[in-house]
Design a protein around this motif. Structure first.
Motif, PDB file in Angstrom:
ATOM      1  N   THR A 195      65.493  34.115 -23.666  1.00 18.19           N
ATOM      2  CA  THR A 195      65.534  32.650 -23.603  1.00 18.19           C
ATOM      3  C   THR A 195      65.907  32.111 -22.229  1.00 18.19           C
ATOM      4  OG1 THR A 195      67.864  32.611 -24.311  1.00 18.19           O
ATOM      5  CG2 THR A 195      66.184  32.477 -26.046  1.00 18.19           C
ATOM      6  N   ASP A 196      66.499  32.937 -21.381  1.00 11.72           N
ATOM      7  CA  ASP A 196      66.983  32.485 -20.074  1.00 11.72           C
ATOM      8  C   ASP A 196      65.810  32.247 -19.117  1.00 11.72           C
ATOM      9  OD1 ASP A 196      67.908  33.291 -17.125  1.00 11.72           O
ATOM     10  OD2 ASP A 196      69.662  32.528 -18.205  1.00 11.72           O
ATOM     11  N   ARG A 197      65.738  31.037 -18.580  1.00  8.42           N
ATOM     12  CA  ARG A 197      64.593  30.680 -17.732  1.00  8.42           C
ATOM     13  C   ARG A 197      64.455  31.579 -16.508  1.00  8.42           C
ATOM     14  NH1 ARG A 197      61.792  25.259 -16.350  1.00  8.42           N
ATOM     15  NH2 ARG A 197      60.527  25.895 -14.572  1.00  8.42           N
ATOM     16  N   LYS A 198      65.556  31.881 -15.846  1.00  9.14           N
ATOM     17  CA  LYS A 198      65.491  32.704 -14.642  1.00  9.14           C
ATOM     18  C   LYS A 198      64.969  34.102 -14.948  1.00  9.14           C
ATOM     19  CE  LYS A 198      69.058  30.305 -11.967  1.00  9.14           C
ATOM     20  NZ  LYS A 198      70.363  30.446 -11.268  1.00  9.14           N
ATOM     21  N   ILE A 199      65.394  34.647 -16.072  1.00  9.35           N
ATOM     22  CA  ILE A 199      64.927  35.981 -16.444  1.00  9.35           C
ATOM     23  C   ILE A 199      63.454  35.934 -16.849  1.00  9.35           C
ATOM     24  CG2 ILE A 199      65.224  37.894 -18.069  1.00  9.35           C
ATOM     25  CD1 ILE A 199      68.177  37.229 -18.185  1.00  9.35           C
ATOM     26  N   ILE A 200      63.079  34.869 -17.544  1.00 10.56           N
ATOM     27  CA  ILE A 200      61.673  34.694 -17.917  1.00 10.56           C
ATOM     28  C   ILE A 200      60.808  34.632 -16.653  1.00 10.56           C
ATOM     29  CG2 ILE A 200      59.989  33.123 -18.961  1.00 10.56           C
ATOM     30  CD1 ILE A 200      62.194  32.314 -20.950  1.00 10.56           C
ATOM     31  N   GLU A 201      61.272  33.883 -15.660  1.00  5.88           N
ATOM     32  CA  GLU A 201      60.526  33.761 -14.407  1.00  5.88           C
ATOM     33  C   GLU A 201      60.424  35.105 -13.692  1.00  5.88           C
ATOM     34  OE1 GLU A 201      61.461  29.113 -13.163  1.00  5.88           O
ATOM     35  OE2 GLU A 201      62.823  30.713 -12.505  1.00  5.88           O
ATOM     36  N   LYS A 202      61.513  35.874 -13.720  1.00  6.61           N
ATOM     37  CA  LYS A 202      61.515  37.184 -13.067  1.00  6.61           C
ATOM     38  C   LYS A 202      60.509  38.121 -13.733  1.00  6.61           C
ATOM     39  CE  LYS A 202      62.951  40.567 -10.452  1.00  6.61           C
ATOM     40  NZ  LYS A 202      62.576  40.624  -9.012  1.00  6.61           N
ATOM     41  N   ILE A 203      60.502  38.126 -15.059  1.00  6.61           N
ATOM     42  CA  ILE A 203      59.555  38.981 -15.779  1.00  6.61           C
ATOM     43  C   ILE A 203      58.122  38.528 -15.533  1.00  6.61           C
ATOM     44  CG2 ILE A 203      58.768  39.612 -18.107  1.00  6.61           C
ATOM     45  CD1 ILE A 203      61.680  39.864 -18.921  1.00  6.61           C
ATOM     46  N   ARG A 204      57.915  37.222 -15.457  1.00  9.77           N
ATOM     47  CA  ARG A 204      56.578  36.704 -15.156  1.00  9.77           C
ATOM     48  C   ARG A 204      56.097  37.190 -13.788  1.00  9.77           C
ATOM     49  NH1 ARG A 204      52.382  35.780 -17.704  1.00  9.77           N
ATOM     50  NH2 ARG A 204      52.273  37.728 -16.574  1.00  9.77           N
ATOM     51  N   GLU A 205      57.003  37.246 -12.817  1.00  7.26           N
ATOM     52  CA  GLU A 205      56.653  37.703 -11.476  1.00  7.26           C
ATOM     53  C   GLU A 205      56.267  39.180 -11.451  1.00  7.26           C
ATOM     54  OE1 GLU A 205      60.070  36.871  -9.134  1.00  7.26           O
ATOM     55  OE2 GLU A 205      59.811  34.690  -9.195  1.00  7.26           O
ATOM     56  N   GLU A 206      56.887  39.956 -12.338  1.00  8.57           N
ATOM     57  CA  GLU A 206      56.726  41.416 -12.311  1.00  8.57           C
ATOM     58  C   GLU A 206      55.593  41.929 -13.195  1.00  8.57           C
ATOM     59  OE1 GLU A 206      58.473  43.658 -10.539  1.00  8.57           O
ATOM     60  OE2 GLU A 206      59.809  42.212  -9.573  1.00  8.57           O
ATOM     61  N   ILE A 207      55.230  41.154 -14.215  1.00  5.34           N
ATOM     62  CA  ILE A 207      54.239  41.606 -15.188  1.00  5.34           C
ATOM     63  C   ILE A 207      52.935  40.836 -15.009  1.00  5.34           C
ATOM     64  CG2 ILE A 207      53.716  41.866 -17.639  1.00  5.34           C
ATOM     65  CD1 ILE A 207      55.983  43.650 -16.590  1.00  5.34           C
ATOM     66  N   SER A 208      51.827  41.561 -14.906  1.00  4.83           N
ATOM     67  CA  SER A 208      50.547  40.902 -14.650  1.00  4.83           C
ATOM     68  C   SER A 208      49.808  40.498 -15.922  1.00  4.83           C
ATOM     69  CB  SER A 208      49.649  41.815 -13.812  1.00  4.83           C
ATOM     70  OG  SER A 208      49.420  43.044 -14.480  1.00  4.83           O
ATOM     71  N   CYS A 209      50.062  41.193 -17.033  1.00  6.95           N
ATOM     72  CA  CYS A 209      49.348  40.847 -18.266  1.00  6.95           C
ATOM     73  C   CYS A 209      50.042  39.678 -18.975  1.00  6.95           C
ATOM     74  CB  CYS A 209      49.258  42.061 -19.188  1.00  6.95           C
ATOM     75  SG  CYS A 209      50.792  42.509 -20.011  1.00  6.95           S
ATOM     76  N   PRO A 210      49.404  39.075 -19.972  1.00  9.05           N
ATOM     77  CA  PRO A 210      50.020  37.964 -20.700  1.00  9.05           C
ATOM     78  C   PRO A 210      51.377  38.323 -21.298  1.00  9.05           C
ATOM     79  CG  PRO A 210      47.694  38.077 -21.199  1.00  9.05           C
ATOM     80  CD  PRO A 210      48.010  39.301 -20.402  1.00  9.05           C
ATOM     81  N   ILE A 211      52.230  37.303 -21.390  1.00  8.27           N
ATOM     82  CA  ILE A 211      53.573  37.455 -21.952  1.00  8.27           C
ATOM     83  C   ILE A 211      53.712  36.567 -23.171  1.00  8.27           C
ATOM     84  CG2 ILE A 211      56.039  37.050 -21.553  1.00  8.27           C
ATOM     85  CD1 ILE A 211      55.566  37.775 -18.625  1.00  8.27           C
ATOM     86  N   ASN A 212      54.321  37.109 -24.211  1.00  7.18           N
ATOM     87  CA  ASN A 212      54.561  36.419 -25.476  1.00  7.18           C
ATOM     88  C   ASN A 212      56.067  36.298 -25.689  1.00  7.18           C
ATOM     89  OD1 ASN A 212      53.791  37.297 -28.975  1.00  7.18           O
ATOM     90  ND2 ASN A 212      54.430  35.382 -28.094  1.00  7.18           N
ATOM     91  N   LEU A 213      56.540  35.088 -25.979  1.00 11.36           N
ATOM     92  CA  LEU A 213      57.945  34.866 -26.296  1.00 11.36           C
ATOM     93  C   LEU A 213      58.060  34.332 -27.723  1.00 11.36           C
ATOM     94  CD1 LEU A 213      59.218  33.237 -22.968  1.00 11.36           C
ATOM     95  CD2 LEU A 213      59.325  35.644 -23.654  1.00 11.36           C
ATOM     96  N   LEU A 214      59.281  34.321 -28.236  1.00 10.08           N
ATOM     97  CA  LEU A 214      59.544  33.845 -29.591  1.00 10.08           C
ATOM     98  C   LEU A 214      60.298  32.524 -29.533  1.00 10.08           C
ATOM     99  CD1 LEU A 214      59.465  34.552 -32.682  1.00 10.08           C
ATOM    100  CD2 LEU A 214      61.717  35.606 -32.352  1.00 10.08           C
ATOM    101  N   VAL A 215      59.895  31.572 -30.366  1.00 10.51           N
ATOM    102  CA  VAL A 215      60.540  30.260 -30.414  1.00 10.51           C
ATOM    103  C   VAL A 215      62.044  30.411 -30.596  1.00 10.51           C
ATOM    104  CG1 VAL A 215      60.810  28.195 -31.830  1.00 10.51           C
ATOM    105  CG2 VAL A 215      58.526  29.013 -31.259  1.00 10.51           C
ATOM    106  N   ASP A 216      62.788  29.658 -29.804  1.00  7.22           N
ATOM    107  CA  ASP A 216      64.251  29.666 -29.892  1.00  7.22           C
ATOM    108  C   ASP A 216      64.760  28.334 -29.359  1.00  7.22           C
ATOM    109  OD1 ASP A 216      67.115  30.205 -28.723  1.00  7.22           O
ATOM    110  OD2 ASP A 216      66.707  31.948 -29.999  1.00  7.22           O
TER     111      ASP A 216
END
Length: 279
Positions: A195-216
């Protein structure tokens, strides 16, 4: 459903993960919930293992017999025209062959995508080894390609969901798994509990394929997730639990107040409208 129709739905589902904005995937637990989601305009539907299991009297975590889960998946797939992805938890098997048998069953039931998680359900060993998951994902990808069926593989890691390991190393572990699953053939990486925005952004930077999160309730809003570049947001068992919550509210009104307002007001779906869904 013909193989051609199923393949077209699979391609449509892949395309939904290539849009400029995050698309929301609702998770159905039976035919009527799936048809309601479709009627409201959702372009694809997922299933919720927790919702299906609970609706049939089972705990989540592969407690429900596989044949009952597959039967529900098939009923849902037949009831809607939009693509449907199936939550198969950890694959209902310990070996690659057993997991492949499960995948074959849900494909035959009409699913065009799957969620495969790395949680074991064992508190002493909560997560499968990376190599084990890589082997399963690669085998599923090979099966998909051999059948010329573009099955969408949503590889889920439960590192954050289960709070595995030390919080200071959790991001590194999640990234290691995400990259490994991606390289093994996953089309999307699912990280529930993040749920943490900074961590989400970091993972987005590192992963090239689509990312799926869960509503929270603690995660960024949908527009912010779109700006970050998150392709998909799943509802999980939320709609099912919200429905049960409303049912409890109706029941408490009847028992405690001796009134029936919540289930007889003008906003409640009419019997005629309900039957129209089934036809």
């Amino acid at each position: 459903m013909s193989s051609k129709e199923q393949s077209l739905k699979a391609k449509t589902f892949h395309h939904l993960h290539q849009q400029s904005s995050t698309f929301v995937l609702p998770n159905a637990w039976d035919v009527i919930s799936a048809k309601m989601f479709e009627d409201c305009g959702f372009k694809a539907i997922g299933t919720t293992s927790a919702g299906i299991a609970a609706s049939l009297g089972y705990l989540d975590g592969q407690s429900i017999p596989l044949n009952k889960m597959v039967e529900t998946i098939e009923n849902i797939a037949k009831s809607v025209n939009v693509p449907m992805s199936a939550d198969i938890e950890a694959g209902y098997g310990q070996t690659v062959e057993e997991v492949l048998d499960t995948v074959k069953a849900v494909i035959a039931a009409g699913a065009i995508g799957i969620n495969l998680e790395d949680g074991t359900g064992d508190p002493n060993r909560p997560i499968f080894d990376i190599s084990s998951q890589e082997e399963k994902i690669a085998a599923i990808k090979e099966l998909s390609e051999s059948r010329n069926m573009p099955l969408f593989i949503n590889a889920r890691t439960d590192i954050y969901w289960l709070s595995v390991g030390d919080s200071t190393t959790r991001l590194r572990e999640a990234l290691e798994r995400a990259k490994a699953y991606q390289d093994a053939g996953a089309d999307c990486i699912f990280i529930p509990g993040l749920t943490d925005r900074k961590i989400i952004e970091k993972i987005r930077e590192e992963i090239s394929c689509p990312i799926n999160l869960l509503v929270d309730p603690e995660m960024p809003c949908l527009s912010e997730l779109s700006k970050i570049g998150i392709e998909r947001l799943s509802c999980g068992s939320g709609p099912f639990r919200a429905t049960l919550t409303y049912l409890r509210s109706i029941s408490e009104e009847i028992v405690n107040r001796q009134t029936f307002h919540q289930m007889t007001n003008g906003d409640v779906l009419s019997y005629r409208r309900l039957t129209a869904f089934i036809q």
